[in-house]
Design a protein around this motif. Structure first.
Motif, short mmCIF file in Angstrom:
data_model
loop_
_atom_site.label_atom_id
_atom_site.label_comp_id
_atom_site.label_asym_id
_atom_site.label_seq_id
_atom_site.Cartn_x
_atom_site.Cartn_y
_atom_site.Cartn_z
N ALA A 9 0.83 -1.21 0.00
CA ALA A 9 0.00 0.00 0.00
C ALA A 9 0.86 1.26 0.00
N SER A 10 2.00 1.21 0.66
CA SER A 10 2.85 2.40 0.74
C SER A 10 3.70 2.59 -0.51
N LEU A 11 3.90 1.54 -1.29
CA LEU A 11 4.74 1.65 -2.49
C LEU A 11 4.21 2.66 -3.50
N PRO A 12 2.94 2.60 -3.94
CA PRO A 12 2.48 3.60 -4.91
C PRO A 12 2.46 5.02 -4.33
N VAL A 13 2.26 5.15 -3.04
CA VAL A 13 2.31 6.47 -2.42
C VAL A 13 3.73 7.03 -2.54
N GLY A 14 4.71 6.19 -2.23
CA GLY A 14 6.10 6.61 -2.34
C GLY A 14 6.49 6.94 -3.77
N ALA A 32 4.50 7.94 -6.21
CA ALA A 32 3.82 9.18 -6.60
C ALA A 32 4.56 10.40 -6.04
N ILE A 33 4.98 10.31 -4.78
CA ILE A 33 5.70 11.44 -4.19
C ILE A 33 7.04 11.63 -4.89
N LEU A 82 9.96 13.08 -0.34
CA LEU A 82 9.75 11.75 0.24
C LEU A 82 10.67 11.53 1.42
N PHE A 83 11.88 12.01 1.34
CA PHE A 83 12.82 11.88 2.46
C PHE A 83 12.30 12.63 3.69
N MET A 84 11.85 13.86 3.50
CA MET A 84 11.33 14.63 4.63
C MET A 84 10.06 14.00 5.22
N LEU A 85 9.19 13.49 4.35
CA LEU A 85 8.00 12.80 4.83
C LEU A 85 8.39 11.56 5.63
N THR A 86 9.38 10.83 5.16
CA THR A 86 9.82 9.61 5.84
C THR A 86 10.37 9.93 7.23
#
Length: 163
Positions: free
Chosen positions: A27-32, A34-35, A44-48
């Motif tokens: 589930a997190s793969l397509p979110v990553g 897309a970001i 993506l790094f800051m979100l992580t």
């Protein structure tokens, strides 16, 4: 469902009856992805980082209420690990130019992260066993994500040498 539970289960993906960690990672793969493509690797790094820090605190609060450590439906740690694996793999992938490198990078980053998250070798397993609370839940997946990303990057580079 509370906001805390939505967060910890990564929008309910951790409530899957079988293999919630794998479902959460998927589930997190397509979110990553897309970001990465729309906002960049820095976003993506800051979100992580933000999700990791918030995850530590939210897991601590949740474990105090439930009295249980690292419940299987908590998969926000899988999202963090998946995103780290994806970012490392992506950083290598963009330097390469051979057929299907983009698809291979996604497959390898997912498979390698899951390998290290399930297998838990060395320090990953030690953190999982010895560290309690939010740190233990989150940080073993951080290391699994880094290890998965590095393995994926090496495989992608190896393929580029063969072709």
């Amino acid at each position: 469902m509370t906001i805390q539970k939505l967060f910890l289960t990564f929008f309910g993906s951790g409530l899957a009856p079988k293999a919630p960690g794998t479902v959460g990672s998927l589930a997190s793969l397509p979110v990553g992805v897309a970001i990465l493509y729309y906002l960049g690797i820095e976003s993506l790094f800051m979100l992580t980082i933000a999700v990791t820090i918030i995850g530590i605190f939210e897991v601590n609060k949740y474990e105090k209420v439930t009295g249980e450590h690292d419940q299987s439906h908590i998969v926000i740690d899988e999202a963090v690990g998946m995103w780290l694996s994806l970012m490392i793999t992506y950083s290598t992938m963009i330097t390469l130019n051979y057929p299907y490198v983009e698809i291979l990078s996604l497959l390898f980053s997912f498979a390698a992260f899951r390998l290290f998250d399930i297998w838990k070798p060395s320090t990953i397993g030690w953190i999982d066993r010895e560290w309690k609370g939010g740190y233990g839940v989150m940080l073993d997946d951080v290391l699994a994500g880094i290890a998965g990303g590095l393995l994926s990057a090496m495989i992608l580079l190896g393929i580029s040498k063969i072709l």
